[in-house]
Design a protein around this motif. Structure first.
Motif, mmCIF file in Angstrom:
data_model
loop_
_atom_site.group_PDB
_atom_site.id
_atom_site.type_symbol
_atom_site.label_atom_id
_atom_site.label_comp_id
_atom_site.label_asym_id
_atom_site.label_seq_id
_atom_site.Cartn_x
_atom_site.Cartn_y
_atom_site.Cartn_z
ATOM 1 N N GLY A 1 0.804 -1.217 0.000
ATOM 2 C CA GLY A 1 0.000 0.000 0.000
ATOM 3 C C GLY A 1 0.836 1.265 0.000
ATOM 4 N N GLU A 2 2.082 1.146 0.419
ATOM 5 C CA GLU A 2 2.984 2.301 0.496
ATOM 6 C C GLU A 2 4.037 2.323 -0.596
ATOM 7 N N THR A 3 4.260 1.186 -1.235
ATOM 8 C CA THR A 3 5.277 1.087 -2.281
ATOM 9 C C THR A 3 4.664 1.472 -3.617
ATOM 10 N N THR A 4 5.349 2.314 -4.364
ATOM 11 C CA THR A 4 4.848 2.718 -5.682
ATOM 12 C C THR A 4 5.503 1.889 -6.776
ATOM 13 N N VAL A 5 4.861 1.867 -7.932
ATOM 14 C CA VAL A 5 5.431 1.112 -9.044
ATOM 15 C C VAL A 5 6.755 1.704 -9.498
ATOM 16 N N ARG A 6 6.966 2.983 -9.282
ATOM 17 C CA ARG A 6 8.259 3.590 -9.622
ATOM 18 C C ARG A 6 9.389 2.867 -8.901
ATOM 19 N N ASP A 7 9.128 2.403 -7.687
ATOM 20 C CA ASP A 7 10.146 1.755 -6.868
ATOM 21 C C ASP A 7 10.451 0.319 -7.295
ATOM 22 N N VAL A 8 9.569 -0.311 -8.061
ATOM 23 C CA VAL A 8 9.748 -1.739 -8.353
ATOM 24 C C VAL A 8 9.672 -2.109 -9.834
ATOM 25 N N CYS A 9 9.372 -1.168 -10.694
ATOM 26 C CA CYS A 9 9.231 -1.514 -12.115
ATOM 27 C C CYS A 9 10.592 -1.631 -12.794
ATOM 28 N N SER A 10 10.603 -2.370 -13.878
ATOM 29 C CA SER A 10 11.794 -2.457 -14.723
ATOM 30 C C SER A 10 11.810 -1.214 -15.602
ATOM 31 N N THR A 11 12.959 -0.547 -15.649
ATOM 32 C CA THR A 11 13.037 0.706 -16.406
ATOM 33 C C THR A 11 13.940 0.625 -17.631
ATOM 34 N N ASP A 12 14.745 -0.401 -17.709
ATOM 35 C CA ASP A 12 15.639 -0.575 -18.852
ATOM 36 C C ASP A 12 14.895 -1.422 -19.882
ATOM 37 N N LEU A 13 14.025 -0.773 -20.651
ATOM 38 C CA LEU A 13 13.110 -1.492 -21.527
ATOM 39 C C LEU A 13 13.637 -1.661 -22.946
ATOM 40 N N VAL A 14 13.300 -2.792 -23.507
ATOM 41 C CA VAL A 14 13.497 -3.045 -24.930
ATOM 42 C C VAL A 14 12.115 -2.879 -25.543
ATOM 43 N N THR A 15 12.005 -2.069 -26.575
ATOM 44 C CA THR A 15 10.703 -1.779 -27.171
ATOM 45 C C THR A 15 10.734 -2.005 -28.677
ATOM 46 N N VAL A 16 9.551 -2.048 -29.253
ATOM 47 C CA VAL A 16 9.389 -2.105 -30.704
ATOM 48 C C VAL A 16 8.368 -1.052 -31.103
ATOM 49 N N ALA A 17 8.338 -0.745 -32.379
ATOM 50 C CA ALA A 17 7.352 0.189 -32.928
ATOM 51 C C ALA A 17 6.269 -0.610 -33.652
ATOM 52 N N PRO A 18 5.087 -0.037 -33.808
ATOM 53 C CA PRO A 18 4.004 -0.762 -34.476
ATOM 54 C C PRO A 18 4.362 -1.215 -35.890
ATOM 55 N N GLY A 19 5.181 -0.454 -36.578
ATOM 56 C CA GLY A 19 5.556 -0.791 -37.948
ATOM 57 C C GLY A 19 6.729 -1.738 -38.076
ATOM 58 N N ASP A 20 7.335 -2.119 -36.948
ATOM 59 C CA ASP A 20 8.436 -3.087 -36.997
ATOM 60 C C ASP A 20 7.900 -4.453 -37.400
ATOM 61 N N GLU A 21 8.771 -5.242 -37.989
ATOM 62 C CA GLU A 21 8.368 -6.584 -38.400
ATOM 63 C C GLU A 21 8.335 -7.520 -37.195
ATOM 64 N N VAL A 22 7.387 -8.438 -37.215
ATOM 65 C CA VAL A 22 7.236 -9.416 -36.142
ATOM 66 C C VAL A 22 8.526 -10.208 -35.956
ATOM 67 N N ASP A 23 9.207 -10.524 -37.037
ATOM 68 C CA ASP A 23 10.473 -11.262 -36.918
ATOM 69 C C ASP A 23 11.497 -10.482 -36.097
ATOM 70 N N ASP A 24 11.476 -9.155 -36.191
ATOM 71 C CA ASP A 24 12.384 -8.334 -35.383
ATOM 72 C C ASP A 24 12.004 -8.407 -33.904
ATOM 73 N N ALA A 25 10.707 -8.417 -33.620
ATOM 74 C CA ALA A 25 10.243 -8.547 -32.233
ATOM 75 C C ALA A 25 10.676 -9.894 -31.656
ATOM 76 N N ILE A 26 10.536 -10.936 -32.442
ATOM 77 C CA ILE A 26 10.949 -12.273 -31.999
ATOM 78 C C ILE A 26 12.448 -12.294 -31.711
ATOM 79 N N ARG A 27 13.222 -11.701 -32.592
ATOM 80 C CA ARG A 27 14.673 -11.655 -32.397
ATOM 81 C C ARG A 27 15.020 -10.918 -31.097
ATOM 82 N N LEU A 28 14.381 -9.782 -30.859
ATOM 83 C CA LEU A 28 14.638 -9.013 -29.632
ATOM 84 C C LEU A 28 14.259 -9.804 -28.384
ATOM 85 N N MET A 29 13.149 -10.514 -28.453
ATOM 86 C CA MET A 29 12.723 -11.315 -27.305
ATOM 87 C C MET A 29 13.741 -12.431 -27.033
ATOM 88 N N ARG A 30 14.214 -13.063 -28.075
ATOM 89 C CA ARG A 30 15.216 -14.126 -27.914
ATOM 90 C C ARG A 30 16.514 -13.579 -27.352
#
Length: 139
Positions: free
Chosen positions: A66-95
């Motif tokens: 109740g006192e801890t915020t998501v800022r304190d526990v979330c992952s901030t070093d994110l890997v992202t994709v754009a909507p126009g990126d190819e699915v194969d690129d998303a798969i590669r990034l996930m791997r």
């Protein structure tokens, strides 16, 4: 050109502000039957928090949900994709990064999320992961 991320992503992902209490996020995850929530400050994506993060970074550490915020526990070093990126690129990034989910962003604004389950349903719906991902949630 191959299939684009926008074709398989979950649009309008669950998003909370950086000062949202972890307990509120947990309730939202339960109500919406989701395992991940994006963390934003204004329109800018700041992080991602999973149900596992809540267990490992809050409960196991003895923090007050109740006192801890998501800022304190979330992952901030994110890997992202754009909507126009190819699915194969998303798969590669996930791997390459051993990720189960990728936020989909336009600029710095989250517009969706793509998960292993989304990929399994799209690419191999008869696989075990595809079956599990397509199944109705447990109640």
């Amino acid at each position: 050109m191959g299939q684009q991320v926008r074709e398989i992503m979950t649009s309008a992902p669950a998003t909370v502000g950086v000062l949202t209490a972890v307990s509120e996020v947990a309730h939202r995850m339960r109500e919406e039957d989701i395992g991940v929530v994006l963390v934003a400050e204004g329109d800018e994506l700041r992080g991602l928090v999973t149900d596992r993060d809540l267990v490992v970074r809050v409960l196991a550490e003895g923090k007050d949900p109740g006192e801890t915020t998501v800022r304190d526990v979330c992952s901030t070093d994110l890997v992202t994709v754009a909507p126009g990126d190819e699915v194969d690129d998303a798969i590669r990034l996930m791997r390459e990064n051993a990720l189960r989910r990728l936020p989909v962003v336009e600029g710095s604004t989250a517009v969706g999320i793509v998960s292993l389950g989304d990929l399994a349903i799209e690419r191999d719906p008869t696989s075990a992961l595809g079956d599990v991902s397509a199944a109705a949630p447990n109640t």
